[in-house]
Design an enzyme around this catalytic site. Structure first.
Site, PDB file in Angstrom:
ATOM      1  N   ASP A 215     176.479 -37.322 -79.277  1.00 16.58           N
ATOM      2  CA  ASP A 215     175.527 -36.651 -79.432  1.00 16.58           C
ATOM      3  C   ASP A 215     174.573 -37.810 -80.238  1.00 16.58           C
ATOM      4  OD1 ASP A 215     176.374 -33.186 -79.131  1.00 16.58           O
ATOM      5  OD2 ASP A 215     175.574 -34.873 -77.412  1.00 16.58           O
TER       6      ASP A 215
ATOM      7  N   LYS B 228     169.815 -35.191 -76.326  1.00 16.19           N
ATOM      8  CA  LYS B 228     170.348 -34.349 -76.829  1.00 16.19           C
ATOM      9  C   LYS B 228     170.042 -34.380 -78.815  1.00 16.19           C
ATOM     10  CE  LYS B 228     173.358 -31.209 -74.977  1.00 16.19           C
ATOM     11  NZ  LYS B 228     174.399 -30.611 -75.396  1.00 16.19           N
TER      12      LYS B 228
ATOM     13  N   MET C 257     168.541 -25.817 -85.882  1.00 12.26           N
ATOM     14  CA  MET C 257     167.417 -25.897 -85.508  1.00 12.26           C
ATOM     15  C   MET C 257     165.935 -25.728 -85.395  1.00 12.26           C
ATOM     16  SD  MET C 257     169.007 -26.031 -82.128  1.00 12.26           S
ATOM     17  CE  MET C 257     170.605 -24.925 -82.182  1.00 12.26           C
TER      18      MET C 257
END
Ligand code: SAH
Length: 467
Positions: free
Chosen positions: A248, A270, A383
Site C-alpha cells: 500500500d 490506496k 484518516m
C-alpha cells in the site's frame, strides 16, 4: 580448534556443583534444564538454591568440599570465589577423568559451558573458548533475534515424521531435498505460525502421495507505522522470504527497503479515497498469485486488522482455500502516540481510549458524536486530516469544551514526523497553514497536554522539510 563442541546427555545422571552463590545457582539451573541429578556442596546456599532444596530439586551434600564427593559424577562444576577450592576441584576431577568446568578460570577447565540459544530440541551453542565470554553472549543474542521462537516446534514436528519420511524416500539425498522443501515451504510456515494441525494434515497427504509440496500462500503482514525498527521479528522474516510483495501507499519507504531484494513489487495504492485498485481486485490478485505457487507478502501499514481491511482480504483467501497467516503490526494509534509523547491512557486524565475513522463520506463525517465527547477518554481518529474542521465543530456542538486539547501528527515515527497541537477551537486554523501531508493521525483528549513533559522523539528539522 581449541575445543570440540559436543552436546552431552545428562538426564538423571549425577552432577556435582561446588559453590552455593549466585553464579552457582545459574549453573545449577542450566544443569537442571538438562535433567541432571544435581548435588551442591557449599557452606551457604543462595536463597534460590535454598528454595530448590526445599522443593527437592537439588540435594545439599556437605558444607565443605572433599574430592570423594565427585565419585560417580558425570560432570563437575566449580563456582566458588575461593581460588584454592576451585583449584582443588579441578585437580580432583582431572585425576578421576571427570569433565570439569571452573567458572571464569579457563585454565582449570576441561570443558567450557557455551552461551546457549535454547529452542529445544534445537540448540545453538556459542563459545569463544573462554577468550571473550561477553562477545559470545552478544553473538548468541543476535542469533536469538534471527531464529524464530517456534523453531523448536518445527524440529519436534520433523521428529514426528522422521520415520515415515525414511520409509517413503530411500536415499539420503531424496530425504534432504524433501526436508528442505518442507522447512522452506508452506508446511514449515504453518508450523512456525502455530497452525500445526493443518501442517500435519498436509504432511500426511504428501507422504501418502497426494497433495503438493509447494503451493502458494499469503502472509498478511502489518508493517507498523513507519519506523522499520517497529517491525516484528516475524514480519521481517516473512518480508525476506516472499516471492512477491503487494503493498500500500501507507507502507513507509524505510520499511519497503527491508523486503527481499529480488521479490516482485506490486503497488496497489490506496490513498484516502482514490484506490488505485479496487479492494475486490486486490483480493483476487492475492488469490491468483498464491495459486501460481508464490509466497505472497501482503504488506500493510500499521496493523492489518485496524482500519486495514485485512478481514476482507483473508475472507477471499479462505473462500479459495489459500493458506495464509496474519502478522499483527503496531497500529498508528500505538506507534504514533508513543513517538509524539502522548500516552493514550493516564490515571489522571483518561481511563479509556477509542479508535475511530474520520473518513469523509459525501463531504461529511458520520460518527457517533455523543460517544466521542465522553469525559476521561482519549479519542484517536484515523484518516481525519480532511475532516478535521468538521470533527472539531461537531465535537463542540455535542458538548466538548472548545479548550479540549487536540493534536494532529503527520507521518508519525518517521524522520518526517510533525506534530501540530491546539484545541478544538484553534487546531483547524493552525493546520490550514501547516501544509501537513498524509498520513496524519488525530488525538483528542486531556492526555495531549502531557506531550509538553513527555515528548522525546525529535527528528531533525532538515529531515522534516526534506521529507
Ligand atoms: N492499518 C493502519 C491504518 C490504516 S488507515 C494502522 O493500523 O495504523 C490509514 C490511516 O492511518 C491514516 O489516514 C492515518 O490516520 C493513520 N496512520 C497510519 N500510519 C500513520 C503514521 N505513520 N502517522 C500518522 N498517521 C498514520
Amino acid at each position: 580448534m581449541e575445543t570440540l563442541p559436543i552436546f552431552m546427555k545428562l538426564r538423571n545422571r549425577p552432577c556435582l556443583v561446588v559453590g552455593g552463590g549466585d553464579v552457582a545457582s545459574r549453573k545449577v539451573s542450566l544443569l537442571e534444564k538438562a535433567g541432571a541429578d544435581i548435588t551442591v556442596v557449599a557452606p551457604e546456599l543462595h536463597p534460590t538454591l535454598m528454595q530448590w532444596l526445599a522443593e527437592g530439586r537439588i540435594r545439599h551434600f556437605a558444607l565443605v568440599f572433599e574430592p570423594s564427593q565427585m565419585d560417580g559424577a558425570a560432570v563437575v562444576i566449580a563456582a566458588t570465589d575461593d581460588a584454592e577450592v576451585n583449584h582443588a576441584v579441578s585437580q580432583a576431577a582431572q585425576a578421576r577423568n571427570i569433565p570439569v568446568n571452573v567458572v571464569d578460570a579457563p585454565e582449570l577447565c576441561t570443558f567450557i559451558v557455551p552461551s546457549i540459544m535454547d529452542r529445544s530440541p534445537l540448540l545453538v551453542a556459542v563459545s569463544s573458548g573462554g577468550a571473550a565470554p561477553v562477545l559470545a553472549r552478544m553473538l548468541r543474542t543476535r542469533i536469538e533475534t534471527m531464529i524464530p521462537a517456534a523453531y523448536g516446534r518445527l524440529a519436534a514436528f520433523a521428529a514426528e515424521f522422521r520415520e515415515a519420511v525414511k520409509r517413503r524416500f530411500s536415499t539420503g539425498q531424496q530425504r534432504r531435498i524433501f526436508w528442505e522443501d518442507v522447512f522452506q515451504g508452506a508446511i514449515g510456515e504453518q508450523v512456525l505460525s502455530g497452525q500445526e494441525s493443518s501442517a500435519r494434515h498436509a504432511m500426511e497427504q504428501l507422504l501418502a502421495g497426494s497433495g503438493e509440496l509447494n503451493h502458494g500462500e499469503v502472509y498478511l503482514v502489518g508493517g507498523g507505522p513507519g519506523d522499520p525498527d517497529l517491525l516484528t521479528f516475524r514480519a521481517l522474516r516473512l518480508m525476506q522470504q516472499a516471492d512477491v510483495c503487494v503493498y500500500d501507499k501507507l507502507v513507509s519507504k524505510e520499511v519497503m527497503e527491508l523486503v527481499r531484494r529480488d521479490a516482485e513489487l506490486i503497488y496497489v495504492g490506496k490513498s484516502r479515497d482514490q484506490h488505485t485498485l479496487p479492494q475486490e481486485d486486490i483480493n483476487q490478485l492475492l488469490v491468483r498469485l498464491a495459486q501460481e505457487g508464490k509466497r505472497v507478502l501482503r504488506l500493510k501499514g500499521g496493523d492489518p486488522f485496524i482500519f486495514g481491511r485485512g478481514g476482507e482480504e483473508i475472507e477471499t483467501l479462505m473462500e479459495n482455500g489459500v493458506p495464509f497467516q496474519v502478522v499483527p503490526g503496531i497500529t498508528a494509534a500505538n506507534g504514533v502516540s508513543s513517538y509524539a509523547g502522548i500516552p493514550l491512557t493516564h490515571r489522571d486524565y483518561a481511563q479509556s481510549c477509542l479508535f475511530t475513522t474520520g473518513h469523509l463520506k459525501d463531504g461529511s463525517v458520520n460518527l457517533d458524536w455523543h460517544a466521542l465527547v465522553r469525559p476521561n477518554q482519549t479519542v484517536v481518529i484515523y484518516m481525519g486530516l480532511v475532516g478535521l474542521p468538521e470533527i472539531c465543530r461537531q465535537m463542540q456542538a455535542h458538548g466538548a469544551s472548545e479548550s479540549l486539547p487536540i493534536a494532529i501528527i503527520q507521518q508519525g515515527t518517521t524522520q518526517r514526523q510533525r506534530v501540530v497541537e491546539g484545541t478544538l477551537a484553534t487546531l483547524p486554523g493552525l493546520v490550514e497553514h501547516a501544509g501537513l501531508r498524509a498520513p496524519c493521525l488525530i488525538i483528542v483528549g486531556e492526555v495531549v497536554r502531557l506531550r509538553e513533559k513527555l515528548a522525546w522523539f525529535a527528528p531533525s528539522p532538515e529531515a522534516v522539510s526534506a521529507g
